[in-house]
Design an enzyme around this catalytic site. Structure first.
Site, PDB file in Angstrom:
ATOM      1  N   LYS A  71       0.804  -1.259  -0.361  1.00  0.00           N
ATOM      2  CA  LYS A  71      -0.016  -0.140  -0.011  1.00  0.00           C
ATOM      3  C   LYS A  71       0.593   1.734  -0.330  1.00  0.00           C
ATOM      4  O   LYS A  71       0.464   2.294  -1.183  1.00  0.00           O
ATOM      5  CB  LYS A  71      -1.280   0.766   1.051  1.00  0.00           C
ATOM      6  CG  LYS A  71      -2.170  -0.896   1.344  1.00  0.00           C
ATOM      7  CD  LYS A  71      -3.178  -1.358   2.299  1.00  0.00           C
ATOM      8  CE  LYS A  71      -3.338  -2.492   2.074  1.00  0.00           C
ATOM      9  NZ  LYS A  71      -4.765  -2.376   3.546  1.00  0.00           N
ATOM     10  N   GLN A 115      -4.634  -1.957   9.704  1.00  0.00           N
ATOM     11  CA  GLN A 115      -4.988  -2.852   8.940  1.00  0.00           C
ATOM     12  C   GLN A 115      -4.946  -4.082  10.040  1.00  0.00           C
ATOM     13  O   GLN A 115      -4.252  -3.814  10.688  1.00  0.00           O
ATOM     14  CB  GLN A 115      -2.941  -3.824   8.322  1.00  0.00           C
ATOM     15  CG  GLN A 115      -3.039  -4.499   7.830  1.00  0.00           C
ATOM     16  CD  GLN A 115      -3.510  -5.093   6.363  1.00  0.00           C
ATOM     17  OE1 GLN A 115      -3.448  -4.039   6.318  1.00  0.00           O
ATOM     18  NE2 GLN A 115      -4.034  -6.023   5.950  1.00  0.00           N
ATOM     19  N   ASP A 138     -11.521   3.272   4.544  1.00  0.00           N
ATOM     20  CA  ASP A 138     -11.182   2.031   4.636  1.00  0.00           C
ATOM     21  C   ASP A 138     -13.231   1.604   4.465  1.00  0.00           C
ATOM     22  O   ASP A 138     -14.058   1.095   3.644  1.00  0.00           O
ATOM     23  CB  ASP A 138     -10.745   0.938   6.240  1.00  0.00           C
ATOM     24  CG  ASP A 138      -9.701   0.221   5.606  1.00  0.00           C
ATOM     25  OD1 ASP A 138      -9.492   0.075   4.497  1.00  0.00           O
ATOM     26  OD2 ASP A 138      -9.286  -0.116   6.430  1.00  0.00           O
TER      27      ASP A 138
HETATM   28  N1  GUN Z   1      -7.266  -6.316   6.004  1.00  0.00           N
HETATM   29  C1  GUN Z   1      -7.278  -7.383   5.522  1.00  0.00           C
HETATM   30  N2  GUN Z   1      -8.690  -6.436   4.397  1.00  0.00           N
HETATM   31  C2  GUN Z   1      -8.443  -5.476   5.018  1.00  0.00           C
HETATM   32  C3  GUN Z   1      -8.932  -4.192   4.299  1.00  0.00           C
HETATM   33  O1  GUN Z   1      -9.229  -4.001   3.350  1.00  0.00           O
HETATM   34  N3  GUN Z   1      -8.653  -2.709   5.259  1.00  0.00           N
HETATM   35  C4  GUN Z   1      -7.760  -2.753   6.255  1.00  0.00           C
HETATM   36  N4  GUN Z   1      -7.774  -1.923   7.319  1.00  0.00           N
HETATM   37  N5  GUN Z   1      -7.223  -4.802   7.154  1.00  0.00           N
HETATM   38  C5  GUN Z   1      -7.500  -5.257   5.809  1.00  0.00           C
END
Ligand code: GUN
Length: 316
Positions: A71, A115, A138
């Site tokens: 990311k 995350q 998110d």
């Molecule tokens: N863990 C797995 N997928 C995601 C996501 O889309 N956002 C976040 N913050 N954590 C994740």
């Protein structure tokens, strides 16, 4: 690709052989999304704004570490500043809350992503509520979940939004289609179903959400024009379960032991080989939904920067 029951067809990318199953190329659609994001980054730059995304990792899980570093790399590529905070997985929950508070207060941070999963001693709900809703790229804060359900989304969660973009890019007709979402997670299954039922483009589908207590999953899959597999179980949907011509979107990214350099390989929730024989269109793993999830995070970050700095950015 056959003219499938759900209408997948037309001038979609990669549609050369009319009888072949269409392989939905997430890398290519994600590249288009990133190009669009980069153009909006320029618009923001003209207004003196550099979009910023903060990623927070409180986990020793190697997969989470990989996702977060990807990311950050994506941000760099399109001109988004990234800030990264790592917190020991056994640190007190307060450390994470205080980090979020600091990031909420920073003017150079427009988006915050913690995350998931967070360690067991940290209450996930409290974490998600702590993030300022206008920085919640998110789309997991209850205010943003509510807005999505109400049909007034601010930030659509990245994976289901990415799936919508793939369906649109490949002209998959959702209106009136029977869609089955397998999995009811907050991250994918629930928002995916909410998007598919909305009275909007890439919506208006008759949507069934299946999960571990569903009876007759096979019957539901057999009738589905669109299958979104998001249960986190390796290759549990196979070709024999699918309606011929169905569009199959595989959200799963499962690490399974294999004799590779890394000792594992990535497989989806769908048995790709057998499903490809039956489906009208299908996403590969990797290279399908994964790149879209990452691209939609950039999209949401630029949107957040536009909202917070009052610069008109036309993004859904
Ligand atoms: N863990 C797995 N997928 C995601 C996501 O889309 N956002 C976040 N913050 N954590 C994740």
């Amino acid at each position: 690709m056959t003219e499938s029951a759900n209408g997948a067809g037309g001038d979609a990318p990669g549609d050369d052989d009319p009888d072949a199953t269409t392989i939905i190329d997430g890398e290519s659609v994600a590249a288009d999304v990133r190009a669009d994001v980069a153009a909006h980054v320029e618009t923001l730059a003209d207004a003196g704004v550099t979009p910023g995304l903060a990623t927070v990792l409180m986990s020793d899980d190697p997969a989470s570490e990989t996702y977060v570093s990807m990311k950050q790399r994506d941000c760099e590529e399109v001109g988004i500043e990234s800030v990264h905070v790592e917190i020991d997985a056994d640190a007190p929950a307060d450390e994470l809350y205080e980090t979020i508070d600091d990031l909420n207060d920073r003017d150079d941070v427009h988006g915050i992503l913690v995350q998931l999963p967070v360690p067991d001693h940290v209450d996930k709900r409290s974490v998600l509520r702590r993030i300022a809703p206008e920085k919640d790229v998110d789309g997991f804060h209850p205010e943003n979940v509510g807005r999505l359900v109400a049909g007034d989304a601010r930030f659509k969660p990245c994976t289901p939004h990415g799936v919508q973009k793939l369906l649109a890019a490949y002209d998959v007709e959702t209106e009136g289609a029977d869609a089955v979402v397998v999995g009811r997670s907050d991250i994918v299954g629930k928002p995916m179903a909410n998007l598919l039922i909305q009275k909007s483009p890439v919506g208006n589908a008759t949507t069934t959400v299946c999960h571990s207590r569903t009876e007759d999953l096979e019957g539901k899959l057999a009738a589905a024009d669109i299958v979104i597999a998001a249960a986190g179980m390796s290759e549990f949907v196979d070709g024999s379960m699918l309606k011929p011509g169905a569009t199959v979107i595989d959200v799963g990214i499962n690490r399974v032991e294999a004799e590779t350099e890394k000792g594992y390989e990535l497989v989806g929730d769908v048995d790709y080989e057998s499903a490809t024989e039956v489906a009208g269109a299908i996403t590969p793993v990797p290279g399908g939904v994964g790149p879209m999830t990452r691209a939609m995070l950039l999209h949401n970050t630029v949107k957040a920067a536009g909202i917070q700095s009052d610069v008109a950015i036309d993004l859904d």
